[in-house]
Write a protein that holds these residues in place. Structure first.
Motif, PDB file in Angstrom:
ATOM      1  N   GLU A 106       0.981  -1.297   0.077  1.00 34.95           N
ATOM      2  CA  GLU A 106      -0.010   0.008   0.017  1.00 34.95           C
ATOM      3  C   GLU A 106       0.853   1.311  -0.060  1.00 34.95           C
ATOM      4  OE1 GLU A 106      -2.565  -0.441   3.223  1.00 34.95           O
ATOM      5  OE2 GLU A 106      -4.154  -1.761   2.367  1.00 34.95           O
ATOM      6  N   LYS A 107       2.057   1.049   0.411  1.00 31.95           N
ATOM      7  CA  LYS A 107       2.846   2.251   0.588  1.00 31.95           C
ATOM      8  C   LYS A 107       4.011   2.369  -0.406  1.00 31.95           C
ATOM      9  CE  LYS A 107       2.780   2.209   5.560  1.00 31.95           C
ATOM     10  NZ  LYS A 107       3.356   2.209   6.976  1.00 31.95           N
ATOM     11  N   SER A 108       3.775   1.407  -1.400  1.00 36.60           N
ATOM     12  CA  SER A 108       4.972   1.412  -2.415  1.00 36.60           C
ATOM     13  C   SER A 108       4.476   1.632  -3.630  1.00 36.60           C
ATOM     14  CB  SER A 108       5.863  -0.045  -2.443  1.00 36.60           C
ATOM     15  OG  SER A 108       4.883  -0.884  -2.931  1.00 36.60           O
ATOM     16  N   ALA A 109       5.273   1.628  -4.737  1.00 37.30           N
ATOM     17  CA  ALA A 109       5.018   1.874  -6.085  1.00 37.30           C
ATOM     18  C   ALA A 109       5.210   0.885  -7.167  1.00 37.30           C
ATOM     19  CB  ALA A 109       5.194   3.290  -6.606  1.00 37.30           C
ATOM     20  N   LEU A 110       5.508  -0.025  -6.490  1.00 39.63           N
ATOM     21  CA  LEU A 110       5.977  -1.373  -7.311  1.00 39.63           C
ATOM     22  C   LEU A 110       5.067  -1.715  -8.366  1.00 39.63           C
ATOM     23  CD1 LEU A 110       7.986  -3.454  -4.498  1.00 39.63           C
ATOM     24  CD2 LEU A 110       8.913  -2.054  -6.238  1.00 39.63           C
ATOM     25  N   SER A 111       5.251  -2.395  -9.466  1.00 35.09           N
ATOM     26  CA  SER A 111       4.646  -3.131 -10.467  1.00 35.09           C
ATOM     27  C   SER A 111       4.105  -4.190  -9.853  1.00 35.09           C
ATOM     28  CB  SER A 111       5.512  -3.187 -11.875  1.00 35.09           C
ATOM     29  OG  SER A 111       6.381  -4.184 -11.641  1.00 35.09           O
ATOM     30  N   GLU A 112       2.970  -4.710 -10.793  1.00 36.36           N
ATOM     31  CA  GLU A 112       2.440  -6.226 -10.293  1.00 36.36           C
ATOM     32  C   GLU A 112       3.481  -7.281 -10.393  1.00 36.36           C
ATOM     33  OE1 GLU A 112      -0.641  -6.854  -9.052  1.00 36.36           O
ATOM     34  OE2 GLU A 112      -1.064  -4.889  -8.824  1.00 36.36           O
ATOM     35  N   GLN A 113       4.363  -7.118 -11.494  1.00 39.01           N
ATOM     36  CA  GLN A 113       5.311  -8.366 -11.496  1.00 39.01           C
ATOM     37  C   GLN A 113       6.374  -8.025 -10.277  1.00 39.01           C
ATOM     38  OE1 GLN A 113       7.485  -7.843 -15.163  1.00 39.01           O
ATOM     39  NE2 GLN A 113       8.822  -9.948 -14.527  1.00 39.01           N
ATOM     40  N   ASP A 114       6.892  -6.870  -9.816  1.00 36.43           N
ATOM     41  CA  ASP A 114       7.699  -6.674  -8.869  1.00 36.43           C
ATOM     42  C   ASP A 114       7.191  -7.207  -7.300  1.00 36.43           C
ATOM     43  OD1 ASP A 114       9.488  -5.975 -10.217  1.00 36.43           O
ATOM     44  OD2 ASP A 114       9.095  -3.887 -10.189  1.00 36.43           O
ATOM     45  N   ARG A 115       5.681  -6.842  -7.381  1.00 35.65           N
ATOM     46  CA  ARG A 115       5.151  -7.291  -6.246  1.00 35.65           C
ATOM     47  C   ARG A 115       5.019  -8.784  -6.026  1.00 35.65           C
ATOM     48  NH1 ARG A 115      -0.062  -3.275  -4.932  1.00 35.65           N
ATOM     49  NH2 ARG A 115       1.073  -1.397  -5.103  1.00 35.65           N
ATOM     50  N   ALA A 116       4.981  -9.462  -7.067  1.00 36.89           N
ATOM     51  CA  ALA A 116       4.849 -11.084  -7.178  1.00 36.89           C
ATOM     52  C   ALA A 116       6.167 -11.419  -6.530  1.00 36.89           C
ATOM     53  CB  ALA A 116       4.494 -11.566  -8.225  1.00 36.89           C
ATOM     54  N   PHE A 117       6.914 -10.668  -7.087  1.00 33.83           N
ATOM     55  CA  PHE A 117       8.530 -11.224  -6.693  1.00 33.83           C
ATOM     56  C   PHE A 117       8.809 -11.061  -5.172  1.00 33.83           C
ATOM     57  CE2 PHE A 117      12.895  -9.869  -5.898  1.00 33.83           C
ATOM     58  CZ  PHE A 117      13.704 -11.082  -6.505  1.00 33.83           C
ATOM     59  N   VAL A 118       8.276  -9.973  -4.841  1.00 39.59           N
ATOM     60  CA  VAL A 118       8.481  -9.702  -3.273  1.00 39.59           C
ATOM     61  C   VAL A 118       7.651 -10.678  -2.445  1.00 39.59           C
ATOM     62  CG1 VAL A 118       8.177  -8.064  -1.577  1.00 39.59           C
ATOM     63  CG2 VAL A 118       8.962  -7.279  -3.635  1.00 39.59           C
ATOM     64  N   THR A 119       6.561 -11.050  -2.890  1.00 38.83           N
ATOM     65  CA  THR A 119       5.709 -11.953  -2.207  1.00 38.83           C
ATOM     66  C   THR A 119       6.542 -13.422  -2.403  1.00 38.83           C
ATOM     67  OG1 THR A 119       3.821 -10.721  -3.020  1.00 38.83           O
ATOM     68  CG2 THR A 119       3.457 -13.360  -2.175  1.00 38.83           C
ATOM     69  N   ALA A 120       7.047 -13.613  -3.342  1.00 39.60           N
ATOM     70  CA  ALA A 120       7.436 -15.132  -3.518  1.00 39.60           C
ATOM     71  C   ALA A 120       8.894 -15.091  -2.687  1.00 39.60           C
ATOM     72  CB  ALA A 120       8.013 -15.549  -4.908  1.00 39.60           C
ATOM     73  N   LEU A 121       9.604 -14.147  -2.664  1.00 41.87           N
ATOM     74  CA  LEU A 121      10.708 -13.898  -1.673  1.00 41.87           C
ATOM     75  C   LEU A 121      10.533 -14.007  -0.191  1.00 41.87           C
ATOM     76  CD1 LEU A 121      13.971 -13.738  -2.015  1.00 41.87           C
ATOM     77  CD2 LEU A 121      13.702 -11.355  -2.132  1.00 41.87           C
ATOM     78  N   VAL A 122       9.579 -13.211   0.145  1.00 40.83           N
ATOM     79  CA  VAL A 122       9.189 -13.140   1.682  1.00 40.83           C
ATOM     80  C   VAL A 122       8.730 -14.555   2.006  1.00 40.83           C
ATOM     81  CG1 VAL A 122       7.759 -12.190   3.329  1.00 40.83           C
ATOM     82  CG2 VAL A 122       8.899 -10.724   1.719  1.00 40.83           C
ATOM     83  N   GLN A 123       7.743 -15.266   1.200  1.00 38.93           N
ATOM     84  CA  GLN A 123       7.262 -16.568   1.691  1.00 38.93           C
ATOM     85  C   GLN A 123       8.159 -17.583   1.543  1.00 38.93           C
ATOM     86  OE1 GLN A 123       3.510 -16.673  -0.592  1.00 38.93           O
ATOM     87  NE2 GLN A 123       2.453 -15.318   0.922  1.00 38.93           N
ATOM     88  N   GLY A 124       8.987 -17.482   0.639  1.00 38.09           N
ATOM     89  CA  GLY A 124       9.934 -18.357   0.557  1.00 38.09           C
ATOM     90  C   GLY A 124      11.143 -18.616   1.447  1.00 38.09           C
ATOM     91  N   VAL A 125      11.373 -17.442   1.945  1.00 39.25           N
ATOM     92  CA  VAL A 125      12.479 -17.269   2.955  1.00 39.25           C
ATOM     93  C   VAL A 125      11.781 -17.925   4.212  1.00 39.25           C
ATOM     94  CG1 VAL A 125      13.833 -15.906   4.582  1.00 39.25           C
ATOM     95  CG2 VAL A 125      13.789 -15.416   2.112  1.00 39.25           C
ATOM     96  N   LEU A 126      10.576 -17.615   4.437  1.00 43.08           N
ATOM     97  CA  LEU A 126       9.836 -18.115   5.652  1.00 43.08           C
ATOM     98  C   LEU A 126       9.582 -19.390   5.712  1.00 43.08           C
ATOM     99  CD1 LEU A 126       7.244 -15.031   6.097  1.00 43.08           C
ATOM    100  CD2 LEU A 126       9.407 -15.564   7.431  1.00 43.08           C
ATOM    101  N   ARG A 127       9.416 -19.992   4.409  1.00 43.12           N
ATOM    102  CA  ARG A 127       8.817 -21.593   4.412  1.00 43.12           C
ATOM    103  C   ARG A 127      10.164 -22.296   4.506  1.00 43.12           C
ATOM    104  NH1 ARG A 127       5.341 -20.131  -0.534  1.00 43.12           N
ATOM    105  NH2 ARG A 127       3.269 -20.016   0.440  1.00 43.12           N
TER     106      ARG A 127
END
Length: 282
Positions: A106-127
């Motif tokens: 909500e506070k960022s201006a990232l594209s949908e592709q970059d948001r998908a990358f961030v989600t995969a990275l965060v969830q991948g590290v946690l898993r």
């Protein structure tokens, strides 16, 4: 009469000087000088007849490529920085990953592709956190528990990318990790980050084709592989038995499927399915 002789003498001298200059310079060099292309020995000269429009286009193409490369690098840093900040918040506050990601986007201006990358990275590290930490302990002189949270999560992100995101070149992972360490920390963090990651890559090459060996009767070993609490694994085994426990562990590593809920007030489920099929979503 003397003036005429003087003029004639000057003309003769000029002609002689001109001959000497041509003899001393040589016809080829004189031609280059005339074309403004005099160069040192071994250098390259551009053609005097080169089309200025083509030259301008070449320069513009190089500038455009450089600009795109810089923008791409900036986007890569921005997305990884957001992922790192999210992991830090999760670790510090014990927050839920989905809520942290939503607030960050909500506070960022990232594209949908970059948001998908961030989600995969965060969830991948946690898993995969336990396995990642297990690999880091092999190459880090500093215990993970004593590391600054920033460095610990930065290394986790990098190792996950190196081991699970093969589409990202290794040098790009190291470069962006070092840039983040420099931007958010200091040169000491940069050197340590670079050393640990290079050590991880060397170790991975040495252990190529080796699979992490686990003892299915050892809850600690299973906890490392599946990044789940030991107490939960032991409870599953006690309640459901070994076979169901192993099935649950395998299931826990799978990415959840995407589920779409249709509001039947606006559209029928079959119509929505047809729309999705038509647009290549199903």
């Amino acid at each position: 009469m003397s003036d005429d002789n003087s003029d004639a003498s000057k003309q003769i001298n000029l002609q002689e000087n001109s001959k000497r200059m041509r003899t001393r310079i040589g016809p080829k060099k004189a031609a280059r000088i005339a074309a403004g292309e005099d160069r040192k020995k071994g250098g390259k000269s551009s053609s005097a007849s080169e089309d200025p429009k083509k030259s301008s286009k070449k320069g513009q193409t190089r500038t455009d490529k450089t600009g795109r490369a810089i923008k791409s690098a900036q986007k890569g840093i921005a997305s990884r920085k957001l992922a790192l900040e999210t992991l830090l918040k999760i670790e510090k506050d014990g927050a839920y990953a989905n809520l942290c990601l939503k607030a960050a986007f909500e506070k960022s201006a990232l594209s949908e592709q970059d948001r998908a990358f961030v989600t995969a990275l965060v969830q991948g590290v946690l898993r995969n956190q336990s396995m990642i930490d297990h690999e880091l302990t092999k190459v880090s002189k500093e215990p993970l528990a004593k590391m600054p949270s920033l460095l610990r999560n930065l290394l986790r992100m990098a190792v996950f990318q190196l081991s699970n995101m093969s589409e990202t070149p290794e040098h790009a992972v190291l470069d962006t990790s070092n840039q983040l360490a420099r931007a958010l920390g200091h040169e000491g963090l940069v050197r340590y980050t670079n050393g640990v990651l290079r050590g991880y890559l060397r170790g991975r090459q040495a252990e190529d084709n080796k699979v992490f060996e686990i003892d299915i009767d050892d809850a600690n070993s299973l906890g490392i592989k599946y990044s789940l609490p030991v107490w939960l694994i032991e409870r599953w085994k006690a309640y459901y038995g070994k076979k169901v426990m192993l099935d649950l562990l395998e299931w826990s590593k799978k990415e959840p499927p995407l589920t779409v809920r249709v509001s039947e007030v606006n559209v029928e489920p079959q119509t929505m399915l047809d729309i999705m099929n038509k647009n290549g979503f199903a």
